[in-house]
Design an enzyme around this catalytic site. Structure first.
Site, PDB file in Angstrom:
ATOM      1  N   CYS A 109      37.959  -8.557  30.755  1.00  0.00           N
ATOM      2  CA  CYS A 109      38.266  -9.335  29.546  1.00  0.00           C
ATOM      3  C   CYS A 109      38.519 -10.812  29.837  1.00  0.00           C
ATOM      4  CB  CYS A 109      39.431  -8.702  28.793  1.00  0.00           C
ATOM      5  SG  CYS A 109      41.020  -8.752  29.637  1.00  0.00           S
ATOM      6  N   HIS A 154      45.189  -8.012  27.498  1.00  0.00           N
ATOM      7  CA  HIS A 154      43.796  -8.007  27.040  1.00  0.00           C
ATOM      8  C   HIS A 154      43.565  -9.258  26.203  1.00  0.00           C
ATOM      9  CE1 HIS A 154      39.876  -6.305  26.275  1.00  0.00           C
ATOM     10  NE2 HIS A 154      40.047  -6.444  24.961  1.00  0.00           N
ATOM     11  N   HIS A 171      34.795  -9.283  22.954  1.00  0.00           N
ATOM     12  CA  HIS A 171      35.586  -9.068  24.165  1.00  0.00           C
ATOM     13  C   HIS A 171      34.890  -8.089  25.105  1.00  0.00           C
ATOM     14  CE1 HIS A 171      37.423  -5.072  22.678  1.00  0.00           C
ATOM     15  NE2 HIS A 171      36.583  -5.466  21.744  1.00  0.00           N
TER      16      HIS A 171
END
Length: 317
Positions: free
Chosen positions: A221, A272, A284
């Site tokens: 990420c 994240h 993402h």
């Protein structure tokens, strides 16, 4: 006696005008509710601002919201007649930021410029008038007839008496108009850059997820956001927590394409990160789906794990 009355009326008008300075000129205090016995870097900012406003004595600032800070907040809240609870929520933060902006603007404009004056401050005046469309001459730092005429035009446009003298009331309106002009330019530039970031990121839809990956051969990420932003001249560290601790704080209701959105997933804190693409969606590198994908912020998993957003100073290509 009449002169004294005019002076009082003038300063009342200044502060009434300052009360309605647009909120986009304010600083970031207010993103987090600050309460008694909390520890946060935002508390230090709060203490510094209250000190400038005369409510927090001394210049020893800490991250701790103790008795002294609470009393300063209570005194401030009493002074502007809002709820007196010692808690710095959005309303209290808004008024603190507003008062700080009033103070800064009042100090910057506490002067009079007129025909015959020279210097950098006159050059700055000419620059602002040029950008606002009221001055077409050379920016030479000389308050000449052309500068005087330009001030008269600006005063007429703002509903002021066209004296050609840049006194405080004129300067307050000039600085505020110029701040709006700069904010509008910055917003347009940011929106353009944000769209470019999103378009660039979408090229990698479907690329596989790879732990610690930061190239088109595979991304995690933060490696994905690092790679995308590097192409726009912004160097981010390869971790969600580091990226969360930099940039400008942005509330969820003010998200724009190109902002980074953060979540607390497999551990406490930011773990994240993705890029907001608009329409309540973000792109993402998903470890669950093993690829770059677009997901709704309202999906059940991410909705309850949403942590916050950050914006970076990115210029269009």
């Amino acid at each position: 006696m009449y002169g004294w009355f005019r002076t009082v009326v003038f300063f009342i008008a200044i502060f009434a005008f300052l009360l309605f300075v647009p909120t986009y000129l304010y600083a970031d205090l207010g993103d987090t509710v600050l309460k008694y016995k909390m520890t946060s870097p935002d508390v230090l900012e709060l203490q510094e601002k209250l000190s400038k406003l005369g409510f927090f004595e001394g210049n020893e600032f800490t991250n701790y919201f103790g008795d002294k800070t609470k009393q300063a907040v209570l005194d401030f809240q009493k002074s502007i007649d809002i709820k007196v609870d010692g808690i710095v929520g959005k309303e209290t933060a808004k008024y603190i930021n507003m008062k700080i902006q009033q103070l800064i603007l009042f100090e910057k404009t506490n002067r009079t410029l007129q025909l015959g004056d020279h210097g950098d401050i006159v050059a700055d005046l000419q620059k602002k008038l040029t950008n606002l469309g009221f001055y077409e001459g050379e920016i030479n730092g000389a308050y000449d007839e052309l500068t005087k005429t330009s001030i008269e035009k600006f005063q007429t446009d703002q509903g002021l008496e066209a004296t050609g003298i840049a006194e405080q009331q004129t300067l307050i309106k000039l600085y505020t108009a110029y701040d709006r002009y700069e904010a509008d330019r910055a917003a347009l530039s940011r929106r353009t850059a944000g769209k470019q970031i999103v378009d660039y990121a979408k090229q990698y839809l479907g690329v596989k997820y790879k732990w610690a990956g930061s190239t088109p051969k595979g991304f995690d990420c933060s490696g994905f956001t690092q790679y995308i932003f590097k192409s726009f001249g912004v160097n981010l560290e390869h971790s969600a927590s580091s990226q969360f601790n930099s940039g400008e704080k942005i509330s969820k209701e003010n998200l724009e394409p190109g902002d980074l959105v953060f979540f607390s997933t497999y551990k406490k804190g930011p773990s994240h990160v993705g890029i907001y693409v608009g329409s309540n969606q973000f792109i993402h590198a998903s470890s669950g789906s093993k690829k770059i994908m677009i997901t709704s912020l309202n999906s059940s998993y991410y909705l309850r794990r949403y942590l916050g957003a950050r914006r970076y100073n990115v210029k269009p290509k």
